[in-house]
Design an enzyme around this catalytic site. Structure first.
Site, PDB file in Angstrom:
ATOM      1  N   HIS A 264      -7.409  -1.712   5.690  1.00  0.00           N
ATOM      2  CA  HIS A 264      -6.566  -0.653   6.244  1.00  0.00           C
ATOM      3  C   HIS A 264      -7.219   0.702   5.965  1.00  0.00           C
ATOM      4  CE1 HIS A 264      -3.009   0.850   7.998  1.00  0.00           C
ATOM      5  NE2 HIS A 264      -2.338   1.164   6.916  1.00  0.00           N
TER       6      HIS A 264
ATOM      7  N   HIS B 103       0.851  -1.197   0.000  1.00  0.00           N
ATOM      8  CA  HIS B 103       0.000   0.000   0.000  1.00  0.00           C
ATOM      9  C   HIS B 103       0.881   1.239   0.000  1.00  0.00           C
ATOM     10  CE1 HIS B 103       0.923  -0.396   4.251  1.00  0.00           C
ATOM     11  NE2 HIS B 103       0.255   0.691   4.583  1.00  0.00           N
TER      12      HIS B 103
ATOM     13  N   HIS C 223       1.335   3.910   1.984  1.00  0.00           N
ATOM     14  CA  HIS C 223       1.829   4.671   3.128  1.00  0.00           C
ATOM     15  C   HIS C 223       3.355   4.678   3.010  1.00  0.00           C
ATOM     16  CE1 HIS C 223      -2.017   4.253   5.758  1.00  0.00           C
ATOM     17  NE2 HIS C 223      -2.001   5.388   5.081  1.00  0.00           N
TER      18      HIS C 223
ATOM     19  N   ASP D 273      -0.191  -3.918   6.656  1.00  0.00           N
ATOM     20  CA  ASP D 273      -1.038  -3.147   7.566  1.00  0.00           C
ATOM     21  C   ASP D 273      -2.517  -3.503   7.412  1.00  0.00           C
ATOM     22  OD1 ASP D 273       1.400  -2.023   7.913  1.00  0.00           O
ATOM     23  OD2 ASP D 273       0.760   0.056   7.647  1.00  0.00           O
TER      24      ASP D 273
ATOM     25  N   ASP E 160       5.979   4.539   4.738  1.00  0.00           N
ATOM     26  CA  ASP E 160       6.911   3.594   5.382  1.00  0.00           C
ATOM     27  C   ASP E 160       6.951   2.242   4.665  1.00  0.00           C
ATOM     28  OD1 ASP E 160       4.231   3.467   6.389  1.00  0.00           O
ATOM     29  OD2 ASP E 160       4.895   2.260   8.088  1.00  0.00           O
ATOM     30  N   HIS E 161       6.151   2.103   3.607  1.00  0.00           N
ATOM     31  CA  HIS E 161       6.157   0.847   2.863  1.00  0.00           C
ATOM     32  C   HIS E 161       6.719   0.977   1.440  1.00  0.00           C
ATOM     33  CE1 HIS E 161       3.818  -1.557   5.824  1.00  0.00           C
ATOM     34  NE2 HIS E 161       3.560  -0.328   6.244  1.00  0.00           N
TER      35      HIS E 161
ATOM     36  N   HIS F  31       6.174  -4.609  12.737  1.00  0.00           N
ATOM     37  CA  HIS F  31       5.469  -3.334  12.580  1.00  0.00           C
ATOM     38  C   HIS F  31       5.008  -2.780  13.928  1.00  0.00           C
ATOM     39  CE1 HIS F  31       2.616  -0.416  10.645  1.00  0.00           C
ATOM     40  NE2 HIS F  31       3.498  -0.473   9.674  1.00  0.00           N
TER      41      HIS F  31
HETATM   42 ZN   LIG Z   1      -0.219   1.690   6.524  1.00  0.00          ZN
END
Ligand SMILES: [Zn+2]
Length: 303
Positions: free
Chosen positions: A142, A62, A64, A212, A66-67, A270
């Site tokens: 999510h 996804h 976000h 997530d 941090d990914h 995580h």
């Molecule tokens: Zn996320």
């Protein structure tokens, strides 16, 4: 042939002094799949001494940061190293809109094709397969569109019993067919059933990456019987309100999914930086699913 997972990053939201944001490398029978690509992924790949040229498929769960914020730097490094292989990226469709302008800015300098494959957030979908392995994406729950990934071996061929080859004088040409399920007819016209000639193949192995997500039971059906399950656990039950608000799981949620899926082993990551250690996560998860471990950057799990 190796089937092993190396954790490159396991932090949530921001890096810490001990954990990079989410990224993992799966070596699946010599195919190197990069799963998520948080900031710092290329340094971690270097530390693990994984050849950049081996990575031809990247799976982004996804959008976000941090990914996936490590992606453009990694692509740039591939280019500087002179790699020429096509690079396949499986991700939400919007990733192309984000990355392509940066690639376009390189104009003719990019020496390989970047091919984007959009994920389906409505239902599980086969997104990659070759002779021996397949990858299925599946929707998670999510705050934005997010997918998990199931990596599994295809059904293997049966093993032929060596003593039968001699006993029935089986020619090499027939061995391939017998391994695929055929009976054998001897020179005398006698039919030897396949089950007499073979032993069943070892069951196919699998790994599931649950990025997530809030607690989402439909996942358990898709990954049923998985050997190794990574499931995010950002909070413990103590911060259940936060988990619900941010569409994340608690350690207990992750353990329930592992139990429902009859997973072989559960690994958690995580973790929110509010927690000083993984201990509370493990204690909570193990009340439901004892075979649970916390992931550590740099650790490899053999599947
Ligand atoms: Zn996320």
């Amino acid at each position: 042939m190796a089937f092993e997972l190396t954790i490159l990053g396991s932090s949530s939201a921001t890096p810490t002094s001990e954990r990079y944001p989410t990224a993992q490398v799966l070596n699946m029978l010599g195919r190197f799949f990069l799963i998520d690509c948080g900031e710092g992924t290329q340094m971690q790949i270097r530390r693990q001494k994984i050849g950049f040229g081996k990575i031809k498929h990247i799976f982004i769960s996804h959008l976000h940061g941090d990914h996936y914020y490590g992606l453009i730097g990694l692509i740039s490094t591939f280019n500087l190293l002179g790699l020429k292989n096509d690079l396949h990226i499986y991700s939400p469709s919007q990733l192309k809109e984000i990355i392509q302008p940066q690639l376009d800015f390189l104009k003719g300098d990019l020496q390989f094709n970047v091919i984007f494959h959009p994920l389906n957030f409505k239902k599980p979908q086969l997104i990659f397969e070759d002779k021996k392995v397949e990858v299925v994406s599946f929707p998670l729950k999510h705050s934005i569109n997010c997918c998990g990934f199931l990596f599994r071996e295809k059904e293997k061929e049966a093993n032929i019993k060596k003593e039968c080859i001699q006993q029935y004088n089986i020619p090499i040409a027939q061995i391939v067919k017998i391994k695929q399920g055929a009976d054998f007819i001897t020179e005398e016209g006698e039919t030897i059933p396949n089950e007499v000639l073979t032993t069943p193949p070892p069951p196919p192995l699998s790994y599931a990456f649950c990025s997530d997500t809030a607690f989402y039971p439909p996942v358990a059906d898709v990954i049923q019987g998985v050997n190794l399950l990574y499931h995010e656990a950002t909070f413990t039950e103590e911060l259940r309100d936060w988990a619900d608000k941010t569409y994340h799981s608690t350690a207990l949620d992750a353990a329930k999914i592992a139990q429902m899926a009859h997973a072989g082993k559960l690994i958690l990551g995580h973790f929110s930086s509010r927690y000083e250690s993984a201990e509370p996560f493990l204690m909570e998860a193990k009340t439901v699913f004892p075979n649970t471990e916390d992931v550590v950057d740099g650790k490899t799990y053999v599947i």
